[in-house]
Design a protein around this motif. Structure first.
Motif, PDB file in Angstrom:
ATOM      1  N   LYS A   6      13.440  -7.221 -12.794  1.00 18.74           N
ATOM      2  CA  LYS A   6      13.856  -7.531 -11.424  1.00 18.74           C
ATOM      3  C   LYS A   6      14.515  -6.321 -10.784  1.00 18.74           C
ATOM      4  O   LYS A   6      14.259  -6.000  -9.606  1.00 18.74           O
ATOM      5  CB  LYS A   6      14.843  -8.710 -11.417  1.00 18.74           C
ATOM      6  CG  LYS A   6      14.202 -10.070 -11.501  1.00 18.74           C
ATOM      7  CD  LYS A   6      15.257 -11.160 -11.384  1.00 18.74           C
ATOM      8  CE  LYS A   6      14.625 -12.538 -11.428  1.00 18.74           C
ATOM      9  NZ  LYS A   6      15.668 -13.604 -11.345  1.00 18.74           N
ATOM     10  N   SER A  43       3.465  -8.352  -6.184  1.00 14.84           N
ATOM     11  CA  SER A  43       2.545  -8.346  -5.045  1.00 14.84           C
ATOM     12  C   SER A  43       3.298  -8.263  -3.724  1.00 14.84           C
ATOM     13  O   SER A  43       2.904  -7.531  -2.814  1.00 14.84           O
ATOM     14  CB  SER A  43       1.664  -9.602  -5.062  1.00 14.84           C
ATOM     15  OG  SER A  43       0.867  -9.633  -6.221  1.00 14.84           O
ATOM     16  N   ASP A  44       4.397  -9.007  -3.623  1.00 16.81           N
ATOM     17  CA  ASP A  44       5.187  -8.983  -2.392  1.00 16.81           C
ATOM     18  C   ASP A  44       5.726  -7.585  -2.106  1.00 16.81           C
ATOM     19  O   ASP A  44       5.911  -7.204  -0.955  1.00 16.81           O
ATOM     20  CB  ASP A  44       6.366  -9.966  -2.502  1.00 16.81           C
ATOM     21  CG  ASP A  44       5.910 -11.415  -2.472  1.00 16.81           C
ATOM     22  OD1 ASP A  44       4.755 -11.655  -2.071  1.00 16.81           O
ATOM     23  OD2 ASP A  44       6.690 -12.294  -2.872  1.00 16.81           O
ATOM     24  N   HIS A  45       5.997  -6.836  -3.173  1.00 17.40           N
ATOM     25  CA  HIS A  45       6.584  -5.503  -3.014  1.00 17.40           C
ATOM     26  C   HIS A  45       5.537  -4.397  -3.089  1.00 17.40           C
ATOM     27  O   HIS A  45       5.864  -3.218  -2.959  1.00 17.40           O
ATOM     28  CB  HIS A  45       7.646  -5.297  -4.101  1.00 17.40           C
ATOM     29  CG  HIS A  45       8.685  -4.274  -3.751  1.00 17.40           C
ATOM     30  ND1 HIS A  45       8.847  -3.107  -4.455  1.00 17.40           N
ATOM     31  CD2 HIS A  45       9.609  -4.235  -2.754  1.00 17.40           C
ATOM     32  CE1 HIS A  45       9.820  -2.388  -3.913  1.00 17.40           C
ATOM     33  NE2 HIS A  45      10.307  -3.055  -2.888  1.00 17.40           N
ATOM     34  N   GLY A  46       4.273  -4.793  -3.327  1.00 13.32           N
ATOM     35  CA  GLY A  46       3.207  -3.802  -3.409  1.00 13.32           C
ATOM     36  C   GLY A  46       3.208  -2.996  -4.687  1.00 13.32           C
ATOM     37  O   GLY A  46       2.649  -1.890  -4.734  1.00 13.32           O
ATOM     38  N   ASN A  47       3.832  -3.536  -5.750  1.00 13.03           N
ATOM     39  CA  ASN A  47       3.907  -2.816  -7.022  1.00 13.03           C
ATOM     40  C   ASN A  47       2.902  -3.353  -8.035  1.00 13.03           C
ATOM     41  O   ASN A  47       2.370  -4.458  -7.883  1.00 13.03           O
ATOM     42  CB  ASN A  47       5.310  -2.918  -7.636  1.00 13.03           C
ATOM     43  CG  ASN A  47       6.358  -2.239  -6.806  1.00 13.03           C
ATOM     44  OD1 ASN A  47       7.248  -2.894  -6.258  1.00 13.03           O
ATOM     45  ND2 ASN A  47       6.285  -0.928  -6.694  1.00 13.03           N
ATOM     46  N   TYR A  82       3.925 -11.245 -11.398  1.00 12.63           N
ATOM     47  CA  TYR A  82       2.856 -10.856 -10.475  1.00 12.63           C
ATOM     48  C   TYR A  82       3.168 -11.196  -9.012  1.00 12.63           C
ATOM     49  O   TYR A  82       2.982 -10.347  -8.130  1.00 12.63           O
ATOM     50  CB  TYR A  82       1.530 -11.495 -10.887  1.00 12.63           C
ATOM     51  CG  TYR A  82       0.395 -11.171  -9.950  1.00 12.63           C
ATOM     52  CD1 TYR A  82      -0.246  -9.935  -9.997  1.00 12.63           C
ATOM     53  CD2 TYR A  82      -0.019 -12.089  -8.988  1.00 12.63           C
ATOM     54  CE1 TYR A  82      -1.277  -9.622  -9.125  1.00 12.63           C
ATOM     55  CE2 TYR A  82      -1.047 -11.785  -8.108  1.00 12.63           C
ATOM     56  CZ  TYR A  82      -1.675 -10.558  -8.187  1.00 12.63           C
ATOM     57  OH  TYR A  82      -2.687 -10.256  -7.311  1.00 12.63           O
ATOM     58  N   PRO A  83       3.671 -12.411  -8.685  1.00 10.13           N
ATOM     59  CA  PRO A  83       3.972 -12.713  -7.278  1.00 10.13           C
ATOM     60  C   PRO A  83       5.003 -11.767  -6.670  1.00 10.13           C
ATOM     61  O   PRO A  83       4.835 -11.296  -5.544  1.00 10.13           O
ATOM     62  CB  PRO A  83       4.494 -14.156  -7.320  1.00 10.13           C
ATOM     63  CG  PRO A  83       3.906 -14.729  -8.568  1.00 10.13           C
ATOM     64  CD  PRO A  83       3.890 -13.587  -9.549  1.00 10.13           C
ATOM     65  N   LEU A  84       6.075 -11.487  -7.413  1.00 15.19           N
ATOM     66  CA  LEU A  84       7.108 -10.591  -6.909  1.00 15.19           C
ATOM     67  C   LEU A  84       6.580  -9.169  -6.764  1.00 15.19           C
ATOM     68  O   LEU A  84       6.888  -8.467  -5.791  1.00 15.19           O
ATOM     69  CB  LEU A  84       8.325 -10.609  -7.845  1.00 15.19           C
ATOM     70  CG  LEU A  84       9.577  -9.854  -7.383  1.00 15.19           C
ATOM     71  CD1 LEU A  84      10.050 -10.375  -6.034  1.00 15.19           C
ATOM     72  CD2 LEU A  84      10.680  -9.994  -8.427  1.00 15.19           C
ATOM     73  N   THR A  93      19.724 -10.297  -1.065  1.00 13.18           N
ATOM     74  CA  THR A  93      19.013 -10.984  -2.126  1.00 13.18           C
ATOM     75  C   THR A  93      19.904 -11.906  -2.934  1.00 13.18           C
ATOM     76  O   THR A  93      19.428 -12.621  -3.808  1.00 13.18           O
ATOM     77  CB  THR A  93      18.366  -9.961  -3.093  1.00 13.18           C
ATOM     78  OG1 THR A  93      19.398  -9.137  -3.631  1.00 13.18           O
ATOM     79  CG2 THR A  93      17.349  -9.101  -2.373  1.00 13.18           C
ATOM     80  N   PRO A 121       7.723   0.970  -2.696  1.00 15.83           N
ATOM     81  CA  PRO A 121       6.547   0.102  -2.536  1.00 15.83           C
ATOM     82  C   PRO A 121       5.268   0.859  -2.878  1.00 15.83           C
ATOM     83  O   PRO A 121       5.137   2.051  -2.616  1.00 15.83           O
ATOM     84  CB  PRO A 121       6.582  -0.270  -1.047  1.00 15.83           C
ATOM     85  CG  PRO A 121       8.019  -0.098  -0.643  1.00 15.83           C
ATOM     86  CD  PRO A 121       8.527   1.059  -1.454  1.00 15.83           C
TER      87      PRO A 121
END
Length: 244
Positions: free
Chosen positions: A124, A87-91, A83-85, A181, A132
């Motif tokens: 990932k 959210s950061d990417h808007g997915n 979820y955090p990742l 990355t 996004p």
């Protein structure tokens, strides 16, 4: 000692440039240089660990620790952890998991820790290369004597020549993005080795800005028997499906 020699070799050869350790023609201040050295050391350590890991798979020195794995729960848990990742990417993630023939959760006889590594690497990758604001689809269902897990994302279509090499060691779709990355291009190669050890298969397809990774793993014998005994249940043979 061997790890140190490998690190030095990676930093002094074309592999070092390929995985982003040797940017050329860039002047750095002393503070930037110190930071760069620390970053390079961390990334080299990650590369070395992954390199040793995939070498062990290739040499078949990895022993699977198999047990009954609740695949339905594993996928639900992993999508929550991302979820955090996301959210950061808007997915977002859309998860669909079919129950087994008895209406219960899908289970496998497998090494749960290593399978989690497979889905972690695939998710990932899906997030990193998705547009996004788009949804990533994770679908799990039984097909014949196999369970099929498909992860699809919307992003740039992968050219056929790159798609053929996507599971090769050190392969990266986007050098600039992977350099930022810290990706070494080993994640999907390791995923393939793990799936192969489980007598399964992993393939990829990309068309019309939809990229899909398809993992097929054998069902436990008791699950196959129960499925065949279910009234009115006819099962198609396992085969790759075309993207829609």
């Amino acid at each position: 000692l061997f790890a140190t020699e490998l690190a030095l070799a990676a930093a002094d050869t074309e592999i070092g440039r390929k995985i982003g350790f040797l940017p050329e023609g860039v002047a750095r201040t002393s503070v930037q240089e110190d930071f760069y050295r620390q970053l390079k050391a961390l990334r080299l350590e990650k590369l070395i660990n992954e390199f040793f890991e995939i070498t062990r798979y290739n040499l078949q020195t990895i022993a699977l620790e198999k047990e009954t794995v609740n695949l339905s729960f594993m996928l639900e848990q992993m999508t929550d952890e991302f979820y955090p990742l996301l959210s950061d990417h808007g997915n977002t993630i859309r998860l669909e998991v079919e129950p087994d023939a008895s209406g219960g959760p899908l289970t496998l006889y497998a090494d749960g820790e290593k399978l989690a590594r497979v889905f972690n690497n695939i998710l990932k990758n899906a997030i990193a290369y998705s547009y996004p604001g788009t949804a990533i689809a994770v679908e799990c269902r039984t097909v014949g004597d196999f369970v099929r897990i498909e992860v699809s994302n919307r992003g740039r279509t992968i050219p056929p020549h790159k798609l053929e090499a996507i599971f090769e060691k050190f392969f990266r779709l986007d050098d600039a993005r992977a350099t930022n990355t810290g990706g070494a291009g080993l994640g999907l190669a390791i995923a393939k080795e793990i799936v192969t050890l489980h007598d399964g298969s992993i393939t990829a397809a990309s068309e019309d800005e939809v990229t899909s990774f398809l993992v097929e793993l054998p069902l436990p014998a008791k699950t196959i028997t129960a499925s065949r005994r279910a009234p009115g249940n006819t099962l198609p043979s396992a085969q790759s499906t075309a993207l829609k």
